[in-house]
Enzyme design. Structure first.
Site, short mmCIF file in Angstrom:
data_model
loop_
_atom_site.label_atom_id
_atom_site.label_comp_id
_atom_site.label_asym_id
_atom_site.label_seq_id
_atom_site.Cartn_x
_atom_site.Cartn_y
_atom_site.Cartn_z
N TRP A 102 -4.53 10.16 -5.66
CA TRP A 102 -4.96 9.21 -4.82
C TRP A 102 -3.92 9.39 -3.47
O TRP A 102 -4.18 9.26 -2.42
CB TRP A 102 -4.95 7.78 -5.48
CG TRP A 102 -6.30 7.46 -6.17
CD1 TRP A 102 -6.56 7.26 -7.53
CD2 TRP A 102 -7.66 7.40 -5.65
NE1 TRP A 102 -7.71 7.08 -7.72
CE2 TRP A 102 -8.56 6.97 -6.61
CE3 TRP A 102 -8.05 7.39 -4.15
CZ2 TRP A 102 -9.76 6.90 -6.30
CZ3 TRP A 102 -9.25 7.31 -3.93
CH2 TRP A 102 -10.27 7.06 -4.96
N ASP A 172 0.61 2.16 -2.42
CA ASP A 172 -1.00 1.83 -2.69
C ASP A 172 -0.72 1.60 -4.32
O ASP A 172 -0.44 2.11 -5.39
CB ASP A 172 -1.48 3.21 -2.83
CG ASP A 172 -3.11 3.04 -3.33
OD1 ASP A 172 -3.17 2.01 -3.94
OD2 ASP A 172 -3.90 4.12 -3.24
N LYS A 196 -9.80 -2.80 -9.48
CA LYS A 196 -9.22 -2.36 -10.84
C LYS A 196 -8.60 -3.38 -11.69
O LYS A 196 -9.23 -3.58 -12.72
CB LYS A 196 -8.20 -1.32 -10.64
CG LYS A 196 -8.52 -0.36 -9.63
CD LYS A 196 -9.74 0.51 -9.75
CE LYS A 196 -9.98 1.74 -9.00
NZ LYS A 196 -9.46 2.26 -7.75
C1 LIG Z 1 -9.57 3.12 -6.72
C2 LIG Z 1 -8.41 3.73 -6.01
C3 LIG Z 1 -8.48 4.02 -4.61
C4 LIG Z 1 -9.64 3.67 -3.94
O1 LIG Z 1 -10.12 2.55 -3.87
P1 LIG Z 1 -11.64 2.26 -3.02
O2 LIG Z 1 -11.39 0.62 -3.06
O3 LIG Z 1 -12.73 2.71 -3.76
O4 LIG Z 1 -11.38 2.68 -1.48
C5 LIG Z 1 -7.35 4.23 -4.11
N1 LIG Z 1 -6.08 4.36 -4.65
C6 LIG Z 1 -5.94 4.16 -6.07
C7 LIG Z 1 -4.71 3.94 -6.48
C8 LIG Z 1 -7.20 3.80 -6.79
O5 LIG Z 1 -7.05 3.55 -7.84
#
Ligand SMILES: *Cc1c(COP(=O)(O)O)cnc(C)c1O
Length: 359
Positions: A102, A172, A196
Site C-alpha cells: 500500500w 494511511d 476495513k
Molecule cells: C484497502 C487499502 C487501501 C485501498 O483502499 P481503497 O478504498 O480500495 O482505495 C489503501 N491503503 C490500505 C492500507 C488499505 O488497506
C-alpha cells in the site's frame, strides 16, 4: 440463516448488531416513514444522522478541536493522488516510507504530482519488517512525510508514531484506524477507507489539521479540495448518505463495546492467540518480524504449499471464509478487525489444529 466467520481483508465482516439494526430501520427510519437511503442529505433527519456520526468519531478518537473531519468518496486510493495535490503548497518534494504494497501504491500515485523522496524502504526484507526509524533519511524540503500504519497485505504494523522531524505526518490508517487509541495531535493528516475497520466501502475518512487546509493547487477538483469540503461539511455534492449512516451505526456499536481502549485489549488478545497457534505449529508460518506483526491482518503460509487449496476449501466447509492470501503474496491471510468476534478466532485456531493433525 447461518452467518459464517468472514476473514476477508475488505470489504470485511461487520458487527451483526449493526446489520440487524440497519435491517430493522431499512424501510422506516424512526417513524419518518422512509429509508435513510431515500432522505435528502440536506433534510433535518439526515443532518442529525450525519452530525451524530461525526461527533461519535470525534469522541472515539479524541480528535482535537483544531482538526477537521471529512467524509469523501473515491477510497483511500483517491487520497493517494489527492494528498500531494492538496498538501504540496509551493513545495516540490514529498517524503514517503515504503513498508509494503500500500505504501508502494501511494508512492506511485504521488510521483505523478511531485518528486518523491524515499525516507526508508523495507523492500529488501520482502516487506517483512519496518526499517529502523533512527536511520530514516527525511528530506527536510518535503511538504510532508507519509507512512502506512498497517500494511494490510504484508501484515506489518507500526506500534509507535514515527518522528517526522518537524514535517506534517501523513498516515494511511485504512486497516487499523479505530483498533487502538491514537494521539491525533501527532499527525497532520490521517486517512482511511471505511471498508476495513469502520463500515461498508464508499466512504473515506480524512482527518486533517486546520492549518493544512489551504495548500491545495488550483487545479484540484472542488469535491476533492479539502478546504472546500471542510467548509461544506463534506456536502459540497451529494455524499454517500447510506454509508455515512452505516458508519454511524458501527461507531455507536464501538462505543457500546467500551470504546477504543477496550477494543484494543480485545484486539491484542485475539491476535496473540492466533500468532501463538501459528508459532506453536509445524505446519503454519508467519514470517513477519515479531516486533511489527499486525494485529489486524495475519498472513501465514503452510510449510507444505501443496495443501493450500485443500486448506481453503476445508476451511470454507467449516464456515471460515475469506482466508485466501492476497494474489501478490499467496498463502493465507486472516483479517481480524474489530468486528471479528473472539469466537471466530477460536474456531479458526481449532480448525487449523485439526487440519494439521490430519496432514
Ligand atoms: C484497502 C487499502 C487501501 C485501498 O483502499 P481503497 O478504498 O480500495 O482505495 C489503501 N491503503 C490500505 C492500507 C488499505 O488497506
Amino acid at each position: 440463516m447461518a452467518r459464517i466467520f468472514n476473514f476477508s481483508a475488505g470489504p470485511s465482516t461487520l458487527p451483526e448488531a449493526v446489520l440487524l439494526q440497519a435491517q430493522q430501520e431499512l424501510l422506516d427510519w424512526r417513524g419518518t416513514g422512509m429509508s435513510v437511503m431515500e432522505m435528502s442529505h440536506r433534510g433535518k433527519h439526515f443532518m442529525a444522522i450525519a452530525a451524530a456520526m461525526q461527533q461519535d468519531l470525534i469522541d472515539l478518537l479524541a480528535i482535537p478541536a483544531n482538526y477537521r473531519v471529512l467524509f469523501l468518496q473515491g477510497g483511500a486510493s483517491a487520497q493517494f493522488a489527492l494528498i500531494p495535490q492538496n498538501l504540496l503548497g509551493n513545495r516540490q518534494v514529498a517524503s514517503y516510507v515504503n513498508t509494503g504494497a500500500w505504501s508502494t501504491a501511494a508512492i506511485k500515485e504521488a510521483a505523478k504530482y511531485c518528486q518523491v523522496d524515499i525516507a526508508a524502504s523495507a523492500e529488501e526484507s520482502g516487506f517483512s519488517s519496518i526499517p529502523d526509524q533512527t536511520n530514516w533519511q527525511i528530506d527536510q524540503s518535503a511538504a510532508y512525510l507519509h507512512f502506512t500504519s498497517n500494511e494490510t497485505i504484508h501484515g506489518v504494523e507500526f506500534f509507535n508514531v514515527p518522528d517526522a522531524q518537524g514535517l506534517p505526518l501523513v498516515c494511511d490508517m485504512s486497516s487499523d484506524i479505530l483498533s487502538r487509541p491514537e494521539d491525533i495531535s501527532r499527525y497532520g493528516l490521517i486517512y482511511a477507507g471505511a471498508q476495513k475497520n469502520m463500515g461498508p466501502s464508499g466512504v473515506t475518512v480524512v482527518i486533517v489539521r486546520e492549518d493544512l487546509l489551504d495548500r491545495a493547487s488550483a487545479s484540484v477538483p472542488a469535491v476533492f479540495n479539502y478546504r472546500q469540503q471542510a467548509d461544506a461539511d463534506s456536502m459540497l455534492n451529494t455524499p454517500a448518505t447510506y454509508n455515512w449512516y452505516l458508519l454511524g451505526l458501527v461507531l455507536q456499536w464501538l462505543k457500546q463495546q467500551g470504546g477504543i481502549a477496550a477494543i484494543e485489549q480485545l484486539n491484542i488478545r485475539k491476535a496473540q492467540k492466533l500468532y501463538q497457534a501459528i508459532d506453536n505449529s509445524s505446519l503454519y508460518q508467519n514470517r513477519v518480524d515479531k516486533r511489527y506483526r499486525s494485529r489486524m491482518n495475519i498472513p501465514f503460509v503452510l510449510t507444505d504449499s501443496a495443501l493450500d487449496k485443500q486448506f481453503i476449501s476445508e476451511a470454507e466447509q467449516h464456515g471460515l471464509s475469506g482466508l485466501q492470501g492476497h494474489r501478490m503474496t499467496g498463502g493465507m491471510r486472516a483479517s481480524i478487525y474489530n468486528a471479528m468476534p473472539e469466537a471466530g478466532i477460536d474456531a479458526l485456531i481449532d480448525f487449523m489444529a485439526e487440519f494439521e493433525r490430519r496432514h
